[in-house]
Design a protein around this motif. Structure first.
Motif, PDB file in Angstrom:
ATOM      1  N   LEU A 236      13.227   0.879  26.384  1.00  0.00           N
ATOM      2  CA  LEU A 236      13.423   2.102  25.692  1.00  0.00           C
ATOM      3  C   LEU A 236      14.349   2.784  26.202  1.00  0.00           C
ATOM      4  O   LEU A 236      14.439   3.485  27.420  1.00  0.00           O
ATOM      5  CB  LEU A 236      11.764   2.604  25.470  1.00  0.00           C
ATOM      6  N   VAL A 237      15.271   3.312  25.216  1.00  0.00           N
ATOM      7  CA  VAL A 237      16.402   4.272  25.655  1.00  0.00           C
ATOM      8  C   VAL A 237      16.216   5.558  24.878  1.00  0.00           C
ATOM      9  O   VAL A 237      16.097   5.478  23.627  1.00  0.00           O
ATOM     10  CB  VAL A 237      17.747   3.527  25.355  1.00  0.00           C
TER      11      VAL A 237
ATOM     12  N   PRO B 224      15.233   7.810  19.994  1.00  0.00           N
ATOM     13  CA  PRO B 224      15.078   6.855  20.873  1.00  0.00           C
ATOM     14  C   PRO B 224      15.369   5.359  20.126  1.00  0.00           C
ATOM     15  O   PRO B 224      15.011   5.109  19.211  1.00  0.00           O
ATOM     16  CB  PRO B 224      13.402   6.868  21.305  1.00  0.00           C
ATOM     17  N   GLN B 225      15.941   4.598  20.986  1.00  0.00           N
ATOM     18  CA  GLN B 225      16.309   3.216  20.467  1.00  0.00           C
ATOM     19  C   GLN B 225      15.594   2.290  21.444  1.00  0.00           C
ATOM     20  O   GLN B 225      15.380   2.420  22.796  1.00  0.00           O
ATOM     21  CB  GLN B 225      17.986   3.185  20.912  1.00  0.00           C
ATOM     22  N   ARG B 226      15.235   1.104  20.818  1.00  0.00           N
ATOM     23  CA  ARG B 226      14.466  -0.090  21.398  1.00  0.00           C
ATOM     24  C   ARG B 226      15.356  -1.258  21.584  1.00  0.00           C
ATOM     25  O   ARG B 226      16.151  -1.529  20.598  1.00  0.00           O
ATOM     26  CB  ARG B 226      13.038  -0.366  20.511  1.00  0.00           C
ATOM     27  N   ALA B 227      15.296  -1.890  22.557  1.00  0.00           N
ATOM     28  CA  ALA B 227      16.235  -3.084  22.711  1.00  0.00           C
ATOM     29  C   ALA B 227      15.471  -4.242  23.534  1.00  0.00           C
ATOM     30  O   ALA B 227      14.843  -3.860  24.228  1.00  0.00           O
ATOM     31  CB  ALA B 227      17.383  -2.774  23.527  1.00  0.00           C
TER      32      ALA B 227
ATOM     33  N   GLU C 252      22.882  -5.114  32.221  1.00  0.00           N
ATOM     34  CA  GLU C 252      23.019  -3.745  32.582  1.00  0.00           C
ATOM     35  C   GLU C 252      24.391  -3.074  31.882  1.00  0.00           C
ATOM     36  O   GLU C 252      24.295  -1.755  31.502  1.00  0.00           O
ATOM     37  CB  GLU C 252      23.853  -3.630  33.989  1.00  0.00           C
ATOM     38  N   ALA C 253      25.480  -3.954  31.381  1.00  0.00           N
ATOM     39  CA  ALA C 253      26.333  -3.226  30.696  1.00  0.00           C
ATOM     40  C   ALA C 253      25.943  -3.214  29.171  1.00  0.00           C
ATOM     41  O   ALA C 253      26.222  -1.820  28.709  1.00  0.00           O
ATOM     42  CB  ALA C 253      27.508  -4.445  30.533  1.00  0.00           C
ATOM     43  N   ALA C 254      25.065  -3.719  28.710  1.00  0.00           N
ATOM     44  CA  ALA C 254      24.284  -3.265  27.206  1.00  0.00           C
ATOM     45  C   ALA C 254      23.692  -2.225  27.447  1.00  0.00           C
ATOM     46  O   ALA C 254      23.683  -1.462  26.268  1.00  0.00           O
ATOM     47  CB  ALA C 254      23.686  -4.692  26.719  1.00  0.00           C
ATOM     48  N   VAL C 255      22.819  -2.078  28.622  1.00  0.00           N
ATOM     49  CA  VAL C 255      21.948  -0.920  28.507  1.00  0.00           C
ATOM     50  C   VAL C 255      22.918   0.496  28.624  1.00  0.00           C
ATOM     51  O   VAL C 255      22.582   1.473  28.149  1.00  0.00           O
ATOM     52  CB  VAL C 255      21.019  -0.935  29.668  1.00  0.00           C
ATOM     53  N   TYR C 256      23.870   0.429  29.414  1.00  0.00           N
ATOM     54  CA  TYR C 256      24.916   1.445  29.636  1.00  0.00           C
ATOM     55  C   TYR C 256      25.348   1.819  28.309  1.00  0.00           C
ATOM     56  O   TYR C 256      25.531   3.018  28.057  1.00  0.00           O
ATOM     57  CB  TYR C 256      26.010   0.802  30.694  1.00  0.00           C
ATOM     58  N   GLU C 257      25.858   0.815  27.611  1.00  0.00           N
ATOM     59  CA  GLU C 257      26.432   1.474  26.163  1.00  0.00           C
ATOM     60  C   GLU C 257      25.183   1.913  25.176  1.00  0.00           C
ATOM     61  O   GLU C 257      25.702   2.869  24.574  1.00  0.00           O
ATOM     62  CB  GLU C 257      27.021   0.096  25.550  1.00  0.00           C
ATOM     63  N   LEU C 258      23.955   1.396  25.282  1.00  0.00           N
ATOM     64  CA  LEU C 258      23.004   1.963  24.542  1.00  0.00           C
ATOM     65  C   LEU C 258      22.820   3.448  25.211  1.00  0.00           C
ATOM     66  O   LEU C 258      22.715   4.565  24.196  1.00  0.00           O
ATOM     67  CB  LEU C 258      21.827   1.101  24.611  1.00  0.00           C
TER      68      LEU C 258
END
Length: 415
Positions: free
Chosen positions: A99-100, A73-76, A56-62
């Motif tokens: 996908l962000v 768009p960014q992919r992780a 969640e923390a990593a996704v929040y920063e992205l």
């Protein structure tokens, strides 16, 4: 994204830009399915969850990065390590493909319309391009009531292909991926869309106003079904006896079934175990495109029921779809236990599962949900990288994604 439709609809009405992080594929076990999203607005307000812990923390920063400067768009990809699996929230070895993307509601009014429908409990479908040409990645398309798509500028053939697949998934009430393309006649561009579906609640039709029906209606309501209890006897079919049912119908069961709407998600449970009622009802039910048909009764009742249904013209293939005696072998005796037995069988049948104890099975506990149409379930294995230290969630971002009369004296009408 429809898991947070209420908040997203409000943000869209306020023309508030936000970053949307969506699980577009799951490999192995994961706590939440593809289609689940987290969103972050420009003030840093976050809504939704895709796993828990460090992810969640990593996704929040992205999301913050995409919202403030990185509009592409960014992919992780998130994996897990043995040491920190519990912190990550992917304790079963699952891998998430996320996908962000930035959403500007002012430029996508069709998304506001779709979110309004989902938030209001109405059907809606939003197709999200999760793999394909860079200029289309992250594109959102909403399926209109007339079956047409509004949104990202696809060519006519591709738009029709996506609309057709979205309509199929909407009818089935399931969110799923679908890969289209490399077919000049239907969809020249090869791409993968994740179709987010908000559907009306599936129906649970319970025939027979008995104590078992009361318990089953409560269990069905808990599972998210729209529950209908139907019986021809008005003295028994009352709201007071079935407070958990959404609808009480006083009508002959087979007559009601002839006139009510059903679909592939509908479950029919016949608890009357009276041949004068069961046979015309089951003769109707077994010819309908429903998801589950079960009937209560002893094995002797079941054998006699099969004989009468065969005489009524029901084929062997249709009879094979009948779950009778109804339920799984849990040793159930009380109405509540029987309701658990029946709903457990419905769940197992719906998900094409064995119904066996998990301790006797191997492989992932959380399996991909059944789907309609083609889909791409797994990200490439090299899409997840591990840390040399073996700690924390692993991730990687990229601009391009990887490739007669009854006992009460009521006259029973003829079928």
């Amino acid at each position: 994204m429809l898991n947070i439709a209420d908040t997203l609809h409000r943000w869209c009405r306020e023309h508030r830009p936000f970053a949307l992080a969506t699980v577009v594929n799951v490999t192995g076990s994961a706590p939440l399915p593809a289609g689940t999203s987290v969103a972050v607005d420009e003030e840093g307000t976050a809504v939704g969850s895709i796993s828990g812990g460090c992810v969640e923390a990593a996704v929040y920063e992205l999301c913050r990065q995409v919202l403030h400067g990185q509009e592409v768009p960014q992919r992780a990809w998130f994996g897990y390590s043995d040491e920190d699996a519990f912190a990550v929230g992917l304790t079963c070895g699952g891998e998430l493909d996320v996908l962000v993307q930035r959403i500007d509601p002012a430029t996508q009014p069709y998304l506001t319309t779709a979110l309004a429908a989902a938030a209001g409990g109405r059907v809606a479908a939003v197709a999200q391009v999760v793999d394909g040409p860079a200029n289309l990645l992250g594109g959102l398309l909403a399926l209109n009531g007339d079956g047409r798509l509004s949104g990202t500028g696809l060519d006519a053939d591709t738009s029709r292909a996506v609309a057709k697949q979205a309509a199929v998934l909407l009818r089935g009430g399931r969110t799923a991926r679908s890969t289209l393309g490399s077919d000049a006649a239907t969809c020249p561009e090869r791409l993968t869309v994740l179709v987010h579906v908000a559907a009306t609640r599936p129906r649970l039709l319970i025939f027979g106003a008995v104590d078992f029906a009361a318990a089953l209606s409560q269990a069905g309501r808990l599972l998210g079904y729209h529950v209908t209890v139907c019986d021809a006897r008005p003295v028994f079919a009352t709201p007071a006896r079935f407070p958990h049912a959404d609808e009480i119908v006083v009508e002959w069961p087979h007559r009601y079934l002839e006139q009510t709407a059903v679909d592939a998600r509908t479950a029919i449970c016949v608890l009357t175990h009276d041949a004068k009622i069961d046979i015309p009802l089951l003769r109707q039910a077994l010819t309908l495109p429903v998801g589950y048909v079960g009937a209560m009764g002893s094995r002797r009742t079941h054998d006699e029921r099969l004989r009468l249904l065969e005489e009524a013209g029901i084929t062997a293939e249709q009879l094979a779809a009948l779950h009778s005696p109804i339920g799984l072998d849990l040793g159930a005796r009380t109405p509540a236990e029987t309701a658990v037995s029946i709903t457990a069988e419905i769940i197992a049948h719906t998900n094409s599962a064995s119904g066996l104890p998990l301790s006797q099975l191997t492989g992932p506990i959380h399996r991909p949900a059944p789907h309609h149409g083609p889909s791409s379930r797994h990200a490439p294995k090299d899409a997840v990288t591990s840390t040399s230290a073996g700690r924390g969630p692993t991730s990687r971002t990229a601009n391009r994604p990887p490739k007669d009369s009854d006992a009460t004296g009521i006259a029973v009408p003829s079928a």
